[in-house]
Write a protein that holds these residues in place. Structure first.
Motif, PDB file in Angstrom:
ATOM      1  N   THR A 117      14.818   1.997  -5.934  1.00  0.00           N
ATOM      2  CA  THR A 117      13.440   1.026  -5.665  1.00  0.00           C
ATOM      3  C   THR A 117      13.147  -0.090  -6.427  1.00  0.00           C
ATOM      4  N   PHE A 118      13.805  -0.232  -7.639  1.00  0.00           N
ATOM      5  CA  PHE A 118      13.494  -1.349  -8.560  1.00  0.00           C
ATOM      6  C   PHE A 118      14.104  -2.458  -8.282  1.00  0.00           C
ATOM      7  N   THR A 119      15.329  -2.110  -7.629  1.00  0.00           N
ATOM      8  CA  THR A 119      16.431  -3.431  -7.382  1.00  0.00           C
ATOM      9  C   THR A 119      15.485  -4.299  -6.198  1.00  0.00           C
ATOM     10  N   ASP A 120      16.200  -5.556  -6.351  1.00  0.00           N
ATOM     11  CA  ASP A 120      15.863  -6.762  -5.526  1.00  0.00           C
ATOM     12  C   ASP A 120      14.084  -6.761  -5.415  1.00  0.00           C
ATOM     13  N   ARG A 121      13.407  -6.589  -6.403  1.00  0.00           N
ATOM     14  CA  ARG A 121      11.925  -6.503  -6.385  1.00  0.00           C
ATOM     15  C   ARG A 121      11.508  -7.988  -7.369  1.00  0.00           C
ATOM     16  N   ASP A 122      10.292  -8.330  -7.188  1.00  0.00           N
ATOM     17  CA  ASP A 122       9.866  -9.460  -7.846  1.00  0.00           C
ATOM     18  C   ASP A 122       9.015  -8.772  -9.088  1.00  0.00           C
ATOM     19  N   LEU A 123       9.822  -8.555 -10.327  1.00  0.00           N
ATOM     20  CA  LEU A 123       9.457  -7.841 -11.423  1.00  0.00           C
ATOM     21  C   LEU A 123       8.802  -8.527 -12.434  1.00  0.00           C
ATOM     22  N   ASP A 217       5.852  -4.297 -10.579  1.00  0.00           N
ATOM     23  CA  ASP A 217       6.411  -5.056  -9.419  1.00  0.00           C
ATOM     24  C   ASP A 217       5.142  -6.073  -8.948  1.00  0.00           C
ATOM     25  N   THR A 218       5.324  -7.326  -8.960  1.00  0.00           N
ATOM     26  CA  THR A 218       4.178  -8.159  -8.913  1.00  0.00           C
ATOM     27  C   THR A 218       3.673  -8.299  -7.453  1.00  0.00           C
ATOM     28  N   GLN A 219       4.334  -7.783  -6.398  1.00  0.00           N
ATOM     29  CA  GLN A 219       3.734  -7.545  -4.989  1.00  0.00           C
ATOM     30  C   GLN A 219       2.185  -6.793  -4.939  1.00  0.00           C
ATOM     31  N   LYS A 220       1.408  -7.534  -4.268  1.00  0.00           N
ATOM     32  CA  LYS A 220      -0.047  -6.756  -4.388  1.00  0.00           C
ATOM     33  C   LYS A 220      -0.024  -5.818  -3.387  1.00  0.00           C
ATOM     34  N   GLY A 221      -0.967  -4.866  -3.488  1.00  0.00           N
ATOM     35  CA  GLY A 221      -1.041  -3.660  -2.689  1.00  0.00           C
ATOM     36  C   GLY A 221      -1.544  -4.083  -1.125  1.00  0.00           C
ATOM     37  N   VAL A 222      -1.319  -3.357  -0.082  1.00  0.00           N
ATOM     38  CA  VAL A 222      -1.772  -3.799   1.281  1.00  0.00           C
ATOM     39  C   VAL A 222      -2.181  -2.630   1.879  1.00  0.00           C
ATOM     40  N   ILE A 223      -3.100  -2.686   2.922  1.00  0.00           N
ATOM     41  CA  ILE A 223      -3.500  -1.788   4.018  1.00  0.00           C
ATOM     42  C   ILE A 223      -2.595  -2.106   5.117  1.00  0.00           C
ATOM     43  N   TRP A 224      -1.855  -1.145   5.843  1.00  0.00           N
ATOM     44  CA  TRP A 224      -0.804  -1.504   6.734  1.00  0.00           C
ATOM     45  C   TRP A 224      -1.184  -0.232   7.870  1.00  0.00           C
ATOM     46  N   GLY A 225      -0.091  -0.499   8.827  1.00  0.00           N
ATOM     47  CA  GLY A 225      -0.219   0.531   9.980  1.00  0.00           C
ATOM     48  C   GLY A 225      -0.821  -0.364  11.190  1.00  0.00           C
ATOM     49  N   ALA A 226      -0.795   0.293  12.493  1.00  0.00           N
ATOM     50  CA  ALA A 226      -1.185  -0.381  13.506  1.00  0.00           C
ATOM     51  C   ALA A 226      -2.596  -0.308  13.664  1.00  0.00           C
ATOM     52  N   ASP A 233       1.017   0.344  -2.541  1.00  0.00           N
ATOM     53  CA  ASP A 233       0.920  -0.044  -3.632  1.00  0.00           C
ATOM     54  C   ASP A 233       1.925   0.632  -4.906  1.00  0.00           C
ATOM     55  N   SER A 234       1.931  -0.075  -5.960  1.00  0.00           N
ATOM     56  CA  SER A 234       2.674   0.762  -7.083  1.00  0.00           C
ATOM     57  C   SER A 234       1.720   1.653  -7.649  1.00  0.00           C
ATOM     58  N   GLN A 235       2.013   2.578  -8.203  1.00  0.00           N
ATOM     59  CA  GLN A 235       1.286   3.537  -9.448  1.00  0.00           C
ATOM     60  C   GLN A 235       0.337   4.275  -8.364  1.00  0.00           C
ATOM     61  N   LEU A 236       0.464   4.503  -7.275  1.00  0.00           N
ATOM     62  CA  LEU A 236      -0.587   5.357  -6.663  1.00  0.00           C
ATOM     63  C   LEU A 236      -0.786   6.721  -7.422  1.00  0.00           C
ATOM     64  N   ASP A 237       0.543   7.215  -7.756  1.00  0.00           N
ATOM     65  CA  ASP A 237       0.615   8.427  -8.661  1.00  0.00           C
ATOM     66  C   ASP A 237       0.533   7.773  -9.914  1.00  0.00           C
ATOM     67  N   ASN A 238      -0.487   7.815 -10.687  1.00  0.00           N
ATOM     68  CA  ASN A 238      -1.582   8.595 -10.309  1.00  0.00           C
ATOM     69  C   ASN A 238      -2.974   7.626 -10.638  1.00  0.00           C
ATOM     70  N   LEU A 239      -2.858   6.487 -10.332  1.00  0.00           N
ATOM     71  CA  LEU A 239      -4.064   5.572 -10.536  1.00  0.00           C
ATOM     72  C   LEU A 239      -4.798   5.870  -9.205  1.00  0.00           C
ATOM     73  N   ALA A 240      -4.639   6.325  -8.240  1.00  0.00           N
ATOM     74  CA  ALA A 240      -5.120   6.574  -7.150  1.00  0.00           C
ATOM     75  C   ALA A 240      -6.477   7.776  -7.487  1.00  0.00           C
ATOM     76  N   SER A 241      -5.870   8.900  -7.991  1.00  0.00           N
ATOM     77  CA  SER A 241      -6.578   9.885  -8.423  1.00  0.00           C
ATOM     78  C   SER A 241      -7.784   9.525  -9.519  1.00  0.00           C
ATOM     79  N   CYS A 242      -7.306   8.740 -10.625  1.00  0.00           N
ATOM     80  CA  CYS A 242      -8.301   7.996 -11.591  1.00  0.00           C
ATOM     81  C   CYS A 242      -9.468   7.491 -10.952  1.00  0.00           C
ATOM     82  N   HIS A 243      -8.802   6.470  -9.991  1.00  0.00           N
ATOM     83  CA  HIS A 243      -9.897   5.782  -9.114  1.00  0.00           C
ATOM     84  C   HIS A 243     -10.935   6.559  -8.695  1.00  0.00           C
ATOM     85  N   ALA A 244     -10.347   7.738  -7.984  1.00  0.00           N
ATOM     86  CA  ALA A 244     -11.353   8.536  -7.312  1.00  0.00           C
ATOM     87  C   ALA A 244     -12.236   9.115  -8.199  1.00  0.00           C
TER      88      ALA A 244
END
Length: 432
Positions: A117-123, A217-226, A233-244
């Motif tokens: 998953t690190f290939t072809d990304r804007d790092l 990865d320089t790509q910002k996080g997004v909310i997605w889905g219909a 985003d990157s680092q949901l494991d485990n910054l999402a838990s830290c934030h919560a």
């Protein structure tokens, strides 16, 4: 605050925290705004009931706490634990090398990332540098390159015909160096790299002595889905838990609670936690003992016996494209609530009493919950829960929100689960 607003705040937090050092800096900024005072481990502490404090160790682990109004022996500690690091790539000391007109940076694999998953990304790079200040003392400073700086180009399918059938396999030594620049052969790659660090940090290259640099990865996080029900985003494991956990602690009602409340966020979980600032080190015991300094040893042990910890780390959501990867009777679904993680071999710290207690807090908070058990024929990962519970003798439950693509550079989870986790953590802190 709506679930979408909570997740937008989470994504802003993650995007400002491309390394564990930046994550702690981001959390410290929020703690400062909330009136928390920084404590220095080398100095004597004078804690007051109702006081708000935090301690940083090694720049990438932090423990924040509210000193309870009631005696510890009556309430014990209420602890939420999580980790600040994520698997990925780290830059080696003698990083830059020149080959065929290109400068590449040598990397070391940190933890267990999905390398493809690190290939072809804007790092790019973020972390900290060690340097000698103008007085000759050793200091450290955060550094972050905002622009895309690096790339790991894939090999064309014409030269790797079996990639879609056999999967992308990258040799860790030979095929992971990252392309940085094209320079003339007479230029020396390492001084060139140091000059980039100097420009980013505003510290002269000759004073830079060392670095801890994370590839991000320089790509910002997004909310997605219909229905905008997922986020990535990157680092949901485990910054999402830290934030919560931090969001729960900083709730105004929670800050007025009578109990002693603790959020402990550790570095190095992805590589085993065995370090001076990891969950298997002395950081949390040291802080808890100093909080309880006025109590004798017997009262401190009684306080620990009354304590409880939520070990929060993300969970594996069911992905219907890969049904055979999951235990058929324990499929956890994105946006169906926090997950209680159970393992008979104590890879998770959950046992029936702590499981029931967390389920009770979910019910009080009006939050649905799920239960997860790993496939019996697959090795099960672990968390900071078992080691911390064993070290302190504190009853613990392992929980997490369901997510897809754990350890990818781009992970996904559910908008409503994040809000639910914050709500149940608040209920835990407020429980008398």
């Amino acid at each position: 605050m709506s679930a979408q607003v909570q997740v937008q705040d989470l994504l802003a937090f993650i995007d400002a925290s491309p390394s564990p050092w930046h994550a702690v800096s981001s959390m410290v900024s929020r703690l400062d705004v909330a009136g928390f005072s920084k404590l220095d481990e080398t100095e004597k502490w004078a804690l007051k009931p109702g006081g708000r404090y935090y301690v940083v160790r090694g720049d990438s682990s932090v423990i924040a706490f509210v000193h309870g109004q009631k005696p510890l022996v009556e309430t014990g500690f209420k602890i939420i634990g999580a980790h600040t690091d994520s698997p990925g790539l780290r830059i080696k000391p003698n990083a830059a090398g020149w080959v065929d007109g290109l400068v590449r940076l040598g990397v070391e694999v940190y933890g267990g990332p999905i390398l493809a998953t690190f290939t072809d990304r804007d790092l790019s790079l973020a972390g900290r540098i060690g340097y000698k200040d103008e007085q000759g003392r050793i200091a450290s400073r955060l550094v972050k390159f905002d622009q895309a700086l690096l790339r790991l180009p894939n090999l064309a399918i014409h030269m790797n015909r079996g990639v879609n059938e056999e999967g992308l396999k990258l040799h860790k030594q030979l095929e992971l160096p990252l392309i940085l620049s094209a320079i003339a052969q007479e230029q020396l790659p390492q001084p060139f790299f140091l000059s980039l660090l100097a420009q980013s940090s505003n510290i002269e290259a000759e004073r830079i002595l060392s670095w801890d640099l994370n590839v991000y990865d320089t790509q910002k996080g997004v909310i997605w889905g219909a229905q905008q029900e997922f986020y990535a985003d990157s680092q949901l494991d485990n910054l999402a838990s830290c934030h919560a956990g931090l969001s729960a602690l900083l709730d105004e009602a929670v800050l007025q609670a009578d109990s002693t409340l603790v959020c402990a966020f550790f570095d190095h979980e992805e590589i085993g936690s065995e370090s001076h600032k990891g969950a298997d080190g002395s950081f949390l015991p040291d802080v808890l003992q100093r909080i309880a300094a006025a109590a004798d040893r017997d009262d401190y042990q009684r306080a620990l016996a009354r304590s409880f910890m939520i070990s929060a780390d993300m969970a594996h959501a069911y992905q219907p494209n890969f049904p055979n990867a999951y235990e058929p009777d324990h499929k956890v679904i994105v946006n169906k609530g926090p997950v209680i993680k159970v393992n008979a071999n104590q890879r998770y710290s959950t046992e029936s009493v702590s499981e029931a207690m967390f389920a009770g807090w979910c019910e009080q908070a009006g939050v649905p919950y799920q239960k997860y058990s790993h496939r019996t024929d697959l090795p099960c990962g672990s968390t900071i829960g078992p080691m911390t519970s064993a070290r302190l003798g504190i009853r613990t439950v392992d929980v997490g929100n369901p997510m897809w693509a754990m350890h990818s550079i781009r992970e996904s989870a559910g908008v409503f689960d994040h809000d639910a986790m914050i709500r149940v953590m608040k209920r835990f802190f407020l429980d008398s």
